[in-house]
Design an enzyme around this catalytic site. Structure first.
Site, mmCIF file in Angstrom:
data_model
loop_
_atom_site.group_PDB
_atom_site.id
_atom_site.type_symbol
_atom_site.label_atom_id
_atom_site.label_comp_id
_atom_site.label_asym_id
_atom_site.label_seq_id
_atom_site.Cartn_x
_atom_site.Cartn_y
_atom_site.Cartn_z
ATOM 1 C CD GLU A 1 -2.608 1.628 0.153
ATOM 2 O OE1 GLU A 1 -3.468 0.825 -0.236
ATOM 3 O OE2 GLU A 1 -2.397 2.723 -0.424
ATOM 4 C CE LYS B 1 -21.674 7.579 3.335
ATOM 5 N NZ LYS B 1 -21.071 7.313 2.025
ATOM 6 C CB SER C 1 -11.728 3.395 -8.824
ATOM 7 O OG SER C 1 -12.462 3.776 -7.680
ATOM 8 C CB ILE D 1 -19.645 11.472 -5.229
ATOM 9 C CG1 ILE D 1 -18.949 10.142 -4.947
ATOM 10 C CG2 ILE D 1 -18.800 12.654 -4.733
ATOM 11 C CD1 ILE D 1 -17.557 10.007 -5.511
ATOM 12 C CD GLU E 1 -23.298 9.070 -0.023
ATOM 13 O OE1 GLU E 1 -23.910 8.006 0.043
ATOM 14 O OE2 GLU E 1 -22.091 9.168 0.254
ATOM 15 N N GLY F 1 -17.921 10.389 -11.786
ATOM 16 C CA GLY F 1 -17.613 8.967 -11.829
ATOM 17 C C GLY F 1 -16.174 8.686 -11.436
ATOM 18 C CB ALA G 1 -16.774 -0.396 0.577
ATOM 19 C CG HIS H 1 -46.375 -2.459 15.405
ATOM 20 N ND1 HIS H 1 -46.607 -1.705 14.270
ATOM 21 C CD2 HIS H 1 -47.035 -1.853 16.418
ATOM 22 C CE1 HIS H 1 -47.388 -0.679 14.591
ATOM 23 N NE2 HIS H 1 -47.653 -0.747 15.889
HETATM 24 P P1 FAD Z 1 -9.608 1.274 -2.933
HETATM 25 O O1 FAD Z 1 -10.374 1.455 -1.689
HETATM 26 O O2 FAD Z 1 -9.568 2.387 -3.916
HETATM 27 O O3 FAD Z 1 -8.148 0.869 -2.491
HETATM 28 C C1 FAD Z 1 -7.114 0.676 -3.381
HETATM 29 C C2 FAD Z 1 -5.807 0.998 -2.685
HETATM 30 O O4 FAD Z 1 -4.742 0.584 -3.531
HETATM 31 C C3 FAD Z 1 -5.601 2.483 -2.436
HETATM 32 O O5 FAD Z 1 -5.360 2.720 -1.075
HETATM 33 C C4 FAD Z 1 -4.371 2.846 -3.280
HETATM 34 O O6 FAD Z 1 -3.509 3.756 -2.634
HETATM 35 C C5 FAD Z 1 -3.676 1.491 -3.414
HETATM 36 N N1 FAD Z 1 -2.873 1.371 -4.627
HETATM 37 C C6 FAD Z 1 -3.252 1.631 -5.906
HETATM 38 N N2 FAD Z 1 -2.249 1.336 -6.771
HETATM 39 C C7 FAD Z 1 -1.216 0.881 -5.997
HETATM 40 C C8 FAD Z 1 0.092 0.409 -6.291
HETATM 41 N N3 FAD Z 1 0.532 0.323 -7.543
HETATM 42 N N4 FAD Z 1 0.879 0.044 -5.267
HETATM 43 C C9 FAD Z 1 0.448 0.112 -3.979
HETATM 44 N N5 FAD Z 1 -0.800 0.527 -3.646
HETATM 45 C C10 FAD Z 1 -1.608 0.899 -4.637
HETATM 46 N N6 FAD Z 1 -18.708 2.567 -1.238
HETATM 47 C C11 FAD Z 1 -19.627 2.014 -0.438
HETATM 48 O O7 FAD Z 1 -19.891 0.816 -0.533
HETATM 49 N N7 FAD Z 1 -20.293 2.776 0.488
HETATM 50 C C12 FAD Z 1 -20.065 4.088 0.635
HETATM 51 O O8 FAD Z 1 -20.678 4.733 1.485
HETATM 52 C C13 FAD Z 1 -19.096 4.698 -0.217
HETATM 53 N N8 FAD Z 1 -18.849 6.014 -0.112
HETATM 54 C C14 FAD Z 1 -17.889 6.576 -0.922
HETATM 55 C C15 FAD Z 1 -17.666 7.942 -0.821
HETATM 56 C C16 FAD Z 1 -16.727 8.551 -1.616
HETATM 57 C C17 FAD Z 1 -16.485 10.031 -1.491
HETATM 58 C C18 FAD Z 1 -15.964 7.758 -2.530
HETATM 59 C C19 FAD Z 1 -14.906 8.395 -3.380
HETATM 60 C C20 FAD Z 1 -16.202 6.393 -2.648
HETATM 61 C C21 FAD Z 1 -17.164 5.797 -1.852
HETATM 62 N N9 FAD Z 1 -17.460 4.437 -1.948
HETATM 63 C C22 FAD Z 1 -18.416 3.881 -1.154
HETATM 64 C C23 FAD Z 1 -16.757 3.568 -2.889
HETATM 65 C C24 FAD Z 1 -15.658 2.759 -2.157
HETATM 66 O O9 FAD Z 1 -14.767 3.662 -1.538
HETATM 67 C C25 FAD Z 1 -14.915 1.869 -3.146
HETATM 68 O O10 FAD Z 1 -15.822 1.063 -3.853
HETATM 69 C C26 FAD Z 1 -13.936 0.972 -2.414
HETATM 70 O O11 FAD Z 1 -13.003 1.720 -1.681
HETATM 71 C C27 FAD Z 1 -13.202 0.059 -3.398
HETATM 72 O O12 FAD Z 1 -12.298 -0.753 -2.731
HETATM 73 P P2 FAD Z 1 -10.987 -1.303 -3.432
HETATM 74 O O13 FAD Z 1 -10.298 -2.130 -2.411
HETATM 75 O O14 FAD Z 1 -11.324 -1.910 -4.728
HETATM 76 O O15 FAD Z 1 -10.101 -0.025 -3.782
HETATM 77 P P1 NAI Z 2 -21.786 8.282 -10.499
HETATM 78 O O1 NAI Z 2 -21.522 7.420 -11.650
HETATM 79 O O2 NAI Z 2 -22.634 7.793 -9.389
HETATM 80 O O3 NAI Z 2 -22.440 9.655 -10.982
HETATM 81 C C1 NAI Z 2 -21.821 10.492 -11.904
HETATM 82 C C2 NAI Z 2 -22.893 11.352 -12.542
HETATM 83 O O4 NAI Z 2 -22.258 12.346 -13.321
HETATM 84 C C3 NAI Z 2 -23.813 10.581 -13.475
HETATM 85 O O5 NAI Z 2 -25.138 10.849 -13.135
HETATM 86 C C4 NAI Z 2 -23.455 11.103 -14.859
HETATM 87 O O6 NAI Z 2 -24.545 11.111 -15.749
HETATM 88 C C5 NAI Z 2 -22.998 12.517 -14.525
HETATM 89 N N1 NAI Z 2 -22.101 13.121 -15.500
HETATM 90 C C6 NAI Z 2 -21.086 12.528 -16.182
HETATM 91 N N2 NAI Z 2 -20.462 13.432 -16.957
HETATM 92 C C7 NAI Z 2 -21.089 14.627 -16.761
HETATM 93 C C8 NAI Z 2 -20.900 15.948 -17.263
HETATM 94 N N3 NAI Z 2 -19.925 16.229 -18.124
HETATM 95 N N4 NAI Z 2 -21.738 16.922 -16.857
HETATM 96 C C9 NAI Z 2 -22.728 16.653 -15.960
HETATM 97 N N5 NAI Z 2 -22.946 15.417 -15.444
HETATM 98 C C10 NAI Z 2 -22.130 14.421 -15.830
HETATM 99 O O7 NAI Z 2 -20.329 8.710 -9.976
HETATM 100 P P2 NAI Z 2 -19.873 9.435 -8.646
HETATM 101 O O8 NAI Z 2 -21.008 10.118 -7.988
HETATM 102 O O9 NAI Z 2 -18.676 10.224 -9.017
HETATM 103 O O10 NAI Z 2 -19.426 8.220 -7.747
HETATM 104 C C11 NAI Z 2 -18.385 7.337 -8.186
HETATM 105 C C12 NAI Z 2 -18.532 5.974 -7.572
HETATM 106 O O11 NAI Z 2 -18.286 6.010 -6.194
HETATM 107 C C13 NAI Z 2 -19.909 5.438 -7.800
HETATM 108 O O12 NAI Z 2 -19.821 4.436 -8.774
HETATM 109 C C14 NAI Z 2 -20.306 4.836 -6.499
HETATM 110 O O13 NAI Z 2 -20.479 3.453 -6.627
HETATM 111 C C15 NAI Z 2 -19.155 5.110 -5.538
HETATM 112 N N6 NAI Z 2 -19.729 5.755 -4.352
HETATM 113 C C16 NAI Z 2 -20.603 5.041 -3.582
HETATM 114 C C17 NAI Z 2 -21.217 5.616 -2.503
HETATM 115 C C18 NAI Z 2 -22.193 4.819 -1.740
HETATM 116 O O14 NAI Z 2 -22.227 3.609 -1.892
HETATM 117 N N7 NAI Z 2 -23.004 5.430 -0.876
HETATM 118 C C19 NAI Z 2 -20.965 7.001 -2.127
HETATM 119 C C20 NAI Z 2 -20.064 7.676 -3.030
HETATM 120 C C21 NAI Z 2 -19.469 7.047 -4.073
#
Ligand code: FAD
Ligand code: NAI
Length: 464
Positions: free
Chosen positions: A35, A53, A144, A183, A186, A271, A320, A443
């Site tokens: 990492e 959150k 990602s 995103i 939220e 995205g 996640a 209930h």
């Molecule tokens: P990541 O969590 O992205 O972890 C990958 C790790 O790999 C990173 O720490 C990175 O530093 C490391 N890495 C990458 N390349 C290398 C390399 N070459 N060498 C060493 N380390 C490396 N999902 C939910 O289910 N619920 C939520 O409420 C939620 N809220 C979110 C809110 C926000 C603002 C964002 C941005 C995302 C949210 N997500 C949520 C999405 C969730 O964070 C991801 O789906 C999840 O973290 C993916 O897990 P992962 O292990 O695939 O990758």
């Molecule tokens: P998203 O894919 O949910 O939404 C992106 C939105 O941007 C879409 O509605 C799309 O149509 C719009 N868009 C794309 N290009 C545009 C443009 N040029 N102008 C205007 N609108 C445009 O992606 P988001 O919100 O960035 O989240 C990324 C990922 O993170 C999601 O896939 C989600 O799974 C994960 N995530 C999950 C959470 C949760 O589980 N509660 C919370 C936050 C993120």
């Protein structure tokens, strides 16, 4: 075995990678996890699920106290103030406790944390900061990162991505959110509750792409009611920053006259894309699909034997819990066992107020596959929601018309994120709507709305 030679090396310590590493170690594999961040836990713990959150919770408490919405319960506050640095500090504390917790779990399970960035040198070897490591198996869990919007530069001050929006030092006057997805809604909700004027610019004609059509319509209604300005079917064509202010140029998605909007903060949330840059995948022989993702088989193995991939870097929802479950299953395969993830039953939750939660097929997807029956129940008719005065939303159960098997459940409710777990469990066990309808629910609970929606599938809810 030396300290540079392992049974399994996992690259990335997010929910996919750290969980896989722990499971593999529990199963007796000599495991390392690479990492590059300062702390473990990946996007989710550091700059995703957890900090978002924390701010959603804190901002909800502030809004409840500040807006006067508790007056009807006989609770009034005077001089309610928000202290953003204190709120941010509490968020950081929660993040620190959780990321520290993973470090503890690594030590407890004897997972070696290799600090730095990994790059393949062959199918069973990597380089991290000039040191060579080898393993019988390697798992890619690199996650990602934010998709950039061409022509829009994120400076994390005026134009921010989700990471910047989680750390704003003060409440912006006007926040423009580009992207009406998870995103955008939220984090838009967080800053709206704390006092910002929020405008969401969404390219498509509805918010929350991928969700059930009726849920998406309800979302627009609810966020408008909460005071968010929504500009749907609108695209951003440019953002210019001058003197700490942004001018955002937008035009109708279908083409037409452009207009400009002024803001002191712009959140780009359009995205996320898989992290594969710098991994030297060519040295391992791993190819990407057209969307830049790493394809895997049922055993989470790529086309190269011994190289596995899980989480956001692979196809499927970027969530996640999807990453975690894949991490566990992939580790089990690495240890010679059989791991299982049912990709048809992965819940998704948007943690706004109310929450939006879904599992399985949307009504549109289910109709394409065959004949269906749909049962709906409004939260307005649920006694607990009515008592708590949180009646926004509904529960919708979609079942196969012939077999009655539940195909999808969609919930808009204050507790939707918790309620959806029952629906997921029911679907995992192949439940019919009748199974849910005849399960005794406590209930008064919000969960009774799921029972009533299941009863409505065959047209016989009690309280409607
Ligand atoms: P990541 O969590 O992205 O972890 C990958 C790790 O790999 C990173 O720490 C990175 O530093 C490391 N890495 C990458 N390349 C290398 C390399 N070459 N060498 C060493 N380390 C490396 N999902 C939910 O289910 N619920 C939520 O409420 C939620 N809220 C979110 C809110 C926000 C603002 C964002 C941005 C995302 C949210 N997500 C949520 C999405 C969730 O964070 C991801 O789906 C999840 O973290 C993916 O897990 P992962 O292990 O695939 O990758
Ligand atoms: P998203 O894919 O949910 O939404 C992106 C939105 O941007 C879409 O509605 C799309 O149509 C719009 N868009 C794309 N290009 C545009 C443009 N040029 N102008 C205007 N609108 C445009 O992606 P988001 O919100 O960035 O989240 C990324 C990922 O993170 C999601 O896939 C989600 O799974 C994960 N995530 C999950 C959470 C949760 O589980 N509660 C919370 C936050 C993120």
């Amino acid at each position: 075995m030396s300290d540079t030679n392992f049974d399994l090396i996992v690259i990335g310590a997010g929910p996919g990678g750290y969980v896989a590493a722990i499971r593999a170690a529990q199963l007796g594999l000599k495991t390392a996890c690479v990492e590059s961040r300062e702390t473990l836990g990946g996007t989710c713990l550091n700059v995703g699920c957890i900090p978002s959150k924390a701010l959603l919770h804190a901002s909800e408490l502030y809004e409840e106290a500040h807006s006067g919405s508790l007056t009807k319960f006989g609770i009034t506050f005077k001089d309610v103030k928000v202290d953003i640095p204190a709120m941010q500090a509490e968020k950081a504390k929660a993040v620190g406790e959780l990321t520290g917790g993973i470090e503890f779990l690594f030590k407890k399970n004897k997972v070696t944390w290799i600090k730095g960035r990994a790059a393949f040198t062959s199918p069973n070897s990597i380089d991290v900061g000039g040191t060579a490591y080898t393993a019988k198996k390697i798992m890619i869990a690199t996650g990602s990162s934010v998709t950039p919007l061409p022509g829009v530069e994120v400076d994390q001050k005026v134009v921010v991505d989700s990471t910047g929006a989680l750390s704003l030092p003060k409440v912006p006057k006007h926040l423009i959110v580009i992207g009406g997805g998870v995103i955008g809604l939220e984090l838009g909700s967080v800053w709206k509750r704390l006092g910002a004027e929020v405008t969401v610019v969404e390219y498509l004609d509805q918010l929350l792409p991928g969700m059930d059509g009726e849920v998406r319509k309800e979302a627009a209604k609810i966020f408008k009611k909460q005071g968010m300005a929504l500009k749907l079917s609108t695209k951003v064509t440019g953002v210019a920053v001058k003197g700490g202010k942004a001018t955002v140029t937008v035009e109708p998605a279908a083409g037409g006259a452009a207009e400009t909007l002024e803001a002191d903060c712009v959140l780009v949330a359009i995205g996320r894309r898989p992290n594969t840059e710098g991994l030297a995948l060519d040295k391992a022989g791993v190819a990407l699909n057209a969307r830049g993702q790493i394809e895997v088989g049922h055993d989470f193995q790529t086309k190269v034997p011994g190289i596995y991939a899980v989480g956001d870097v692979t196809p499927g929802p970027m969530l996640a819990h999807k990453a975690e479950d894949e991490g566990i299953a992939a580790a089990e395969f690495c240890a010679g066992l059989t791991g299982i993830v049912n990709h048809d039953v992965i819940p998704g939750v948007v943690y706004t107020m109310p929450e939006f939660a879904s599992v399985g097929l949307t009504e549109e997807q289910a109709k394409e596959k065959g004949e269906i029956k749909v049962g709906k129940f409004p939260m307005m008719a649920n006694s607990r929601a009515k008592t708590n005065r949180d009646t926004d939303g509904f529960v919708k159960v979609i079942a196969d018309a012939k077999t009655d098997r539940v195909l999808g459940v969609h919930i808009v409710a204050s507790l939707a994120g918790t309620m959806i777990a029952e629906a997921a469990l029911a679907m995992e066990f192949g439940a019919t709507s009748e199974d849910i309808a005849y399960t005794c629910h406590a209930h008064p609970t919000h969960a009774e709305a799921l029972k009533e929606a299941a009863m409505a599938v065959t047209g016989k809810p009690i309280h409607m």
